[in-house]
Design an enzyme around this catalytic site. Sequence first.
Site, mmCIF file in Angstrom:
data_model
loop_
_atom_site.group_PDB
_atom_site.id
_atom_site.type_symbol
_atom_site.label_atom_id
_atom_site.label_comp_id
_atom_site.label_asym_id
_atom_site.label_seq_id
_atom_site.Cartn_x
_atom_site.Cartn_y
_atom_site.Cartn_z
ATOM 1 N N MET A 88 0.836 -1.267 0.003
ATOM 2 C CA MET A 88 -0.075 0.084 -0.105
ATOM 3 C C MET A 88 0.695 1.305 0.171
ATOM 4 S SD MET A 88 -2.613 -1.516 2.685
ATOM 5 C CE MET A 88 -1.426 -1.912 3.692
ATOM 6 N N GLN A 92 -11.261 2.890 0.787
ATOM 7 C CA GLN A 92 -10.851 4.212 1.228
ATOM 8 C C GLN A 92 -11.454 5.085 0.445
ATOM 9 O OE1 GLN A 92 -6.517 4.928 0.532
ATOM 10 N NE2 GLN A 92 -5.862 3.637 2.172
ATOM 11 N N THR A 127 2.291 1.353 5.962
ATOM 12 C CA THR A 127 1.674 2.785 5.449
ATOM 13 C C THR A 127 1.080 3.608 6.475
ATOM 14 O OG1 THR A 127 -0.321 3.487 4.217
ATOM 15 C CG2 THR A 127 -0.350 1.166 5.037
ATOM 16 N N ASN A 128 1.178 4.875 6.312
ATOM 17 C CA ASN A 128 0.373 5.593 7.291
ATOM 18 C C ASN A 128 -1.215 5.580 7.249
ATOM 19 O OD1 ASN A 128 2.589 7.793 8.494
ATOM 20 N ND2 ASN A 128 3.375 7.303 6.776
ATOM 21 N N THR A 129 -1.614 5.914 6.190
ATOM 22 C CA THR A 129 -2.999 6.007 6.185
ATOM 23 C C THR A 129 -3.774 4.942 6.665
ATOM 24 O OG1 THR A 129 -3.105 7.350 3.905
ATOM 25 C CG2 THR A 129 -5.144 6.293 4.561
ATOM 26 N N CYS A 143 3.385 9.957 4.699
ATOM 27 C CA CYS A 143 2.863 9.078 3.574
ATOM 28 C C CYS A 143 4.318 8.568 3.018
ATOM 29 C CB CYS A 143 2.180 9.874 2.478
ATOM 30 S SG CYS A 143 1.960 8.749 1.126
ATOM 31 N N THR A 144 4.330 7.051 3.120
ATOM 32 C CA THR A 144 5.544 6.290 2.955
ATOM 33 C C THR A 144 6.050 6.572 1.590
ATOM 34 O OG1 THR A 144 3.990 4.489 2.490
ATOM 35 C CG2 THR A 144 5.189 4.483 4.508
ATOM 36 N N GLU A 145 4.923 7.226 0.675
ATOM 37 C CA GLU A 145 5.467 7.316 -0.664
ATOM 38 C C GLU A 145 6.068 8.656 -1.076
ATOM 39 O OE1 GLU A 145 3.082 3.992 -1.200
ATOM 40 O OE2 GLU A 145 2.479 5.839 -0.277
#
Length: 229
Positions: A10, A52, A83-85, A196-198
Amino acid sequence: MKKIGLIGGMSWESTTEYYRIINETVREMLGELHSAEIILYSVDFYVIEQLQHEGKWDEAGRILADIAVKLERAGADFIVICTNTMHKVARQVEDATGIPLIHIAEPTIRAIGERKLEQILLLGTRYTMVEDFYKGRYKGSGIEVQIPDETDRNEVNRIIFEELCLGVISEDSRAKMLAVIEKAIAKGAQGVVLGCTELELLIREQDVTLPIFKTAELHAEYAAKEALR
């Protein structure tokens, strides 16, 4: 060594960073040919993102909770959601198993505290920036959380989902993100949390005058150290 249960995918781009950082940290700490004992379950991100978007968080939580149960049965000693979300459903995941979940916010809060910063800019998906499941972890820490205005939040969210999650790194988008950071500096921000990891794929330390706190990197390093405790 404890076995780390990773819930990834994710997106998969950021999950590869978790795998790399965890293994590099273990090798640095133990030397020789050591690497981490990891059990990874990687989801189809399309399915999770649709839930989501539709606000079906309970259903998304059930999916991740079921995965956590499978990881526990496979021998994982603790869970890491990459993932953060999706930490919006962290409690649901944690309650499904008898093993701990390491929340992504905790290592970052510790790192900010060590630098004695009082105000940070939080960047992430619109869920992470606006809702309380992540920001709420900062309450009582003495750290004030600043977020961009609505127009900038929408642009940050677009860059994450329409570019970074698809592996697209745009110089134009990097410039836009840096402009958002400059606005935050003018409002008193002393550091930037890449929630956010991205975002760690886009915003580089050399581009920003403030300390950058990479949540995925800090989370992965903490997980590796926890595995060796």
